[in-house]
Scaffold this motif. Structure first.
Motif, PDB file in Angstrom:
ATOM      1  N   ALA B  81      -0.211  -7.489  -7.587  1.00  0.00           N
ATOM      2  CA  ALA B  81      -0.262  -7.241  -6.290  1.00  0.00           C
ATOM      3  C   ALA B  81      -0.558  -8.366  -5.243  1.00  0.00           C
ATOM      4  O   ALA B  81      -1.286  -9.797  -5.211  1.00  0.00           O
ATOM      5  N   HIS B  82      -0.068  -8.189  -4.229  1.00  0.00           N
ATOM      6  CA  HIS B  82       0.144  -9.537  -2.776  1.00  0.00           C
ATOM      7  C   HIS B  82      -1.674  -9.544  -2.274  1.00  0.00           C
ATOM      8  O   HIS B  82      -2.589  -7.656  -1.919  1.00  0.00           O
ATOM      9  N   GLY B  83      -2.339  -9.955  -2.401  1.00  0.00           N
ATOM     10  CA  GLY B  83      -3.700 -10.291  -2.038  1.00  0.00           C
ATOM     11  C   GLY B  83      -3.872  -9.965  -0.377  1.00  0.00           C
ATOM     12  O   GLY B  83      -4.646  -9.467  -0.390  1.00  0.00           O
ATOM     13  N   GLY B  84      -3.254 -10.269   0.197  1.00  0.00           N
ATOM     14  CA  GLY B  84      -3.464  -9.944   1.759  1.00  0.00           C
ATOM     15  C   GLY B  84      -2.676  -8.534   1.719  1.00  0.00           C
ATOM     16  O   GLY B  84      -2.673  -8.163   2.941  1.00  0.00           O
ATOM     17  N   ARG B  85      -2.394  -7.488   0.930  1.00  0.00           N
ATOM     18  CA  ARG B  85      -1.884  -5.980   1.370  1.00  0.00           C
ATOM     19  C   ARG B  85      -3.039  -5.182   0.659  1.00  0.00           C
ATOM     20  O   ARG B  85      -4.273  -5.349  -0.210  1.00  0.00           O
ATOM     21  N   HIS B  89      -1.494   0.269   0.938  1.00  0.00           N
ATOM     22  CA  HIS B  89      -0.205   0.026   1.049  1.00  0.00           C
ATOM     23  C   HIS B  89       0.268  -0.480   0.395  1.00  0.00           C
ATOM     24  O   HIS B  89       1.804  -0.455  -0.103  1.00  0.00           O
ATOM     25  N   HIS B  90      -0.381  -1.253  -1.101  1.00  0.00           N
ATOM     26  CA  HIS B  90      -0.014  -1.542  -2.466  1.00  0.00           C
ATOM     27  C   HIS B  90       0.881  -0.632  -2.877  1.00  0.00           C
ATOM     28  O   HIS B  90       1.855  -0.047  -3.441  1.00  0.00           O
ATOM     29  N   ALA B  93       3.890   1.006  -0.456  1.00  0.00           N
ATOM     30  CA  ALA B  93       5.591   0.411  -1.308  1.00  0.00           C
ATOM     31  C   ALA B  93       5.992   0.800  -2.097  1.00  0.00           C
ATOM     32  O   ALA B  93       6.677   1.306  -2.693  1.00  0.00           O
TER      33      ALA B  93
END
Lengths: 261, 324
Positions: B81-85, B89-90, B93
Motif C-alpha cells: 500500500a502507498h504509505g501516504g494514502r 482511500h486505499h 480505489a
C-alpha cells in the motif's frame, strides 16, 4: 472496443482518479509547477519590459512577448516531470504495484487507465497555468504586450498547456520503463534542465538537439519568426514531441507486460 | 496448478509443482523459508510469469478474470500500500477498480477492526494493522477463493487467534482458503488439508489427519546401564532398535508393556521406559530435510522415485532435474 472493455476501463480510471487525488505529492508537484511557471514568467516579463529600451534594433524586432511570458516553463516543467514520475513509480517504491495488479491483472488497461487520468489532470493544470502565465505576463509587459487575438498567440498559449501535459506523460512512460523514482528523476531532471539545453544551443549539436522532445515541443510557444528557423513549424515540433511520448509509452507498456511485478 | 515451474536465472524457485486446492476446507501451504511459497502465490496471481506449466483459478488464467477481486482475494507478504494514502482511500480505489460498492469498504474495515483508524495514513500503521488492512483487501470483493501468505506474521496473540477463527469460518462458508506458513504448529491448528513443498517441489499433498497418521511416528525410549546386554536381548527377541544420540535406545512402534516385561524376564535394570510420539514439527522437519538431501544429489536413483510411486498423496509429479 467492446462494451465490456469500456466498462472495465472506466472502473480502472475511477480507481486511478481516487489514487491520484488521495496522495499529497499530487497537490505539491502540480501547484509548484503552476506557481513557478507563472511567477518566473512574470519576473522575466518585468525584467524584459525594463530592458526593452536598451535592446538592439534586431532584438526589438524579434521581441516575442508571448514567449517571454512562458519563460517560467523551463523551470516549471521540472515539477511536471516529478509529478509524472511519481504517479507511476510510487506504485513500485511502495509495493502497491502488486496490490494494483492483483486487482487489475490486465496490465495494459491498468497502465493506460493510470496514464489517462494523470494526463487529464496534467492537461487541466497545464492549460490553467499556460493561460495564467500569458495574461499575467502580458499585464506585466504593459506597453510591449501581445494580445490573445494576435496571429499565432492563441495557438502558443493553447500549445503551452499541451507542452506541459506532454512533458508529464513522457515522464510517466520513462518511469514505467525504469520503475524506481530516484533513477527516473536522476535521468529526466538533468536531461531536461541541462543536457537538452546544452545540445540545443551548442552549434555543433544544434541540428540534433532540436529534435529532442522539449526543444521540438517548445517551438509551439514562439509567435515571432525565429532568427534561426527550425525545419519544422510549431505543430510539426509538437508532433515530434508526441512521437517521443508515444515511444516512451510503448516502451513502458512492453516492459510492464513482459516483466515480473 | 500443473507442472508449474519458475526459474530466476539459474535458480529454480518452483519446480514442476502440481496440485489442486479445494473449497470448504483450509488448505495449509507449508514449507520452510525460501521453499517457493510466495513465488507460487505470485504465479497464481499472474504477478510473475511461469517459466513453464500453468496455473488457473476456477479453470481460468488469473489475468483473464475481469473483476478478479470478486473471485479471489489475496494477502501477499510485505506491505502493498502507498504509505501516504489513508486506509479508506486505499480500499476505495481497489473497490472501484473491480466495481465493488463503497458500502463494502466500510464493511471490511469493520470486519478487520480498522474502522477507527480508516482515515489515518497507512504509513502510521503497525505491522499488525498493515496485515489487517491486507486481509481487508482480500475480503473486499467477497470472493469464493482466498489466499493468505503468512497471515499471522506480525500479529499479537489476539490477532493470531482472530485470523485462525476468520480462516476457519471462511472455509466453513464453503470458500476455498489457501494459507501459507513456515510453521507446522500454526497449520496443525487451522488447516484441514496440507500441501508441503521444499526447494520448490511438492513433498506432500494430503488431508491433515492423514499427515498426522503417517508422520507422527510413535516409539518407545529405553535407557539402561547395561546397554549392550539390552541390545542382545532385543535382538534375540527380533525387535528392531535404533540408538538415539544421547545413548538411549528407541524402538519404533514399540509396546512399552511388552518391552518392560522382556527386560524384567532378563533381570535388566531400566532407567527409562517411555512411550514417545514425534511432534508434527519434527515430522515436517524430517520431510523438508529430505528435500534438501535430494537437492544436493540430483539424479540419484532410489528414494525420490519411491516417493513418487507412492501415489497422489506424495510428490506425484516428481521428476529428476534436467540440464543443470
Amino acid at each position: 472496443m467492446p462494451a465490456v472493455q469500456v466498462m472495465r476501463s472506466v472502473q480502472v480510471m475511477r480507481s486511478e482518479w481516487t489514487k491520484v487525488r488521495t496522495v499529497a505529492s499530487t497537490v505539491w508537484t502540480l501547484s509548484v509547477a503552476a506557481v513557478v511557471t507563472v511567477a518566473l514568467g512574470m519576473l522575466i516579463s518585468y525584467l524584459s519590459r525594463r530592458d526593452f529600451a536598451s535592446m538592439s534594433a534586431e532584438e526589438q524586432l524579434t521581441f516575442d512577448p508571448t514567449f517571454i511570458s512562458f519563460a517560467g516553463t523551463s523551470l516549471g516543467q521540472l515539477a511536471m516531470i516529478v509529478f509524472g514520475v511519481l504517479v507511476v513509480s510510487n506504485e513500485y517504491s511502495t509495493g502497491m504495484i502488486r496490490t494494483s495488479l492483483a486487482a487489475v491483472p490486465q496490465r495494459g488497461t491498468f497502465l493506460f487507465g493510470k496514464i489517462a487520468v494523470a494526463a487529464g489532470l496534467s492537461l487541466a493544470v497545464g492549460m490553467v497555468t499556460s493561460f495564467a502565465a500569458f495574461f499575467l505576463g502580458q499585464a506585466v509587459l504593459g506597453p510591449y504586450r501581445a494580445h490573445i487575438g494576435d496571429p499565432g498567440v492563441l495557438r502558443a498559449v493553447f500549445g503551452g498547456g499541451l507542452y506541459m501535459t506532454l512533458i508529464a506523460v513522457f515522464s510517466m512512460g520513462v518511469a514505467a520503463m525504469l520503475r524506481g523514482p530516484l533513477l527516473s528523476l536522476g535521468i529526466l531532471m538533468p536531461f531536461f534542465f541541462l543536457i537538452s539545453n546544452i545540445l540545443g544551443n551548442v552549434s555543433a549539436t544544434k541540428k540534433v538537439g532540436r529534435y529532442l522532445p522539449d526543444q521540438a515541443g517548445n517551438r509551439i510557444l514562439r509567435v515571432s519568426p525565429l532568427l534561426d528557423p527550425t525545419p519544422y513549424g510549431p505543430w510539426g515540433g509538437l508532433g515530434i514531441m508526441v512521437l517521443w511520448v508515444l515511444a516512451a509509452l510503448a516502451g513502458g507498456f512492453l516492459l510492464l507486460k513482459r516483466r515480473d511485478a | 496448478m500443473v507442472a508449474l515451474t519458475k526459474r530466476y536465472g539459474e535458480k529454480v524457485a518452483v519446480d514442476h509443482l502440481t496440485c489442486a486446492v479445494r473449497p470448504g476446507v483450509v488448505t495449509g501451504f507449508l514449507g520452510p523459508n525460501g521453499a517457493g511459497k510466495s513465488t507460487t502465490m505470485r504465479l497464481i496471481l499472474g504477478l510473475d510469469r511461469p517459466t513453464s506449466g500453468r496455473v488457473t483459478v476456477d479453470g481460468r488464467r488469473y489475468d483473464r478474470i475481469r473483476e478478479p477481486l470478486k473471485d479471489m482475494g489475496a494477502l501477499l507478504e510485505a506491505r502493498g500500500a502507498h504509505g501516504g494514502r489513508s486506509a479508506f482511500h486505499h480500499l476505495l480505489a481497489l473497490a472501484q477498480s473491480n466495481g465493488v460498492p463503497t458500502r463494502r469498504v466500510h464493511e471490511v474495515l469493520e470486519t478487520v477492526g480498522l474502522t477507527a483508524v480508516s482515515g489515518k495514513k497507512v504509513k502510521s500503521f503497525s505491522l499488525g494493522m498493515s496485515q489487517r488492512l491486507g486481509i481487508a483487501v482480500a475480503l473486499l470483493g467477497d470472493p469464493r477463493i482466498l489466499m493468505f501468505d503468512e497471515p499471522v506474521n506480525g500479529l499479537d496473540p489476539e490477532g493470531i487467534h482472530w485470523v485462525r477463527t476468520l480462516m476457519q469460518s471462511l472455509a466453513a462458508e464453503g470458500r476455498t482458503v489457501f494459507v501459507s506458513s513456515h510453521l507446522m504448529s500454526e497449520m496443525a491448528l487451522t488447516a484441514g488439508h496440507l500441501v508441503v513443498i521444499g526447494q520448490g517441489r511438492l513433498l506432500a499433498d494430503l488431508p491433515m489427519e492423514e499427515f498426522i497418521r503417517r508422520h507422527s511416528r510413535s516409539y518407545v525410549r529405553l535407557r539402561s546401564p547395561e546397554v549392550e546386554r539390552l541390545l542382545d536381548v532385543l535382538h534375540t527377541a527380533g525387535i528392531a532398535v535404533a540408538r538415539a544420540p544421547d545413548g538411549a535406545l528407541e524402538v519404533a512402534e514399540g509396546d512399552a508393556a511388552r518391552l518392560g516385561e522382556l527386560a524384567a524376564a532378563h533381570r535388566l535394570v531400566l532407567h527409562e521406559l517411555s512411550p514417545q510420539r514425534a511432534s508434527l514439527e519434527e515430522a515436517f522437519m524430517r520431510l523438508t530435510a529430505r528435500s534438501v538431501e535430494y537437492h544436493s544429489h540430483p539424479g540419484q536413483p532410489g528414494g525420490p522415485a519411491e516417493a513418487a510411486r507412492d501415489g497422489a498423496a506424495w510428490g506425484a509429479d516428481w521428476k529428476p532435474r534436467k540440464g543443470r
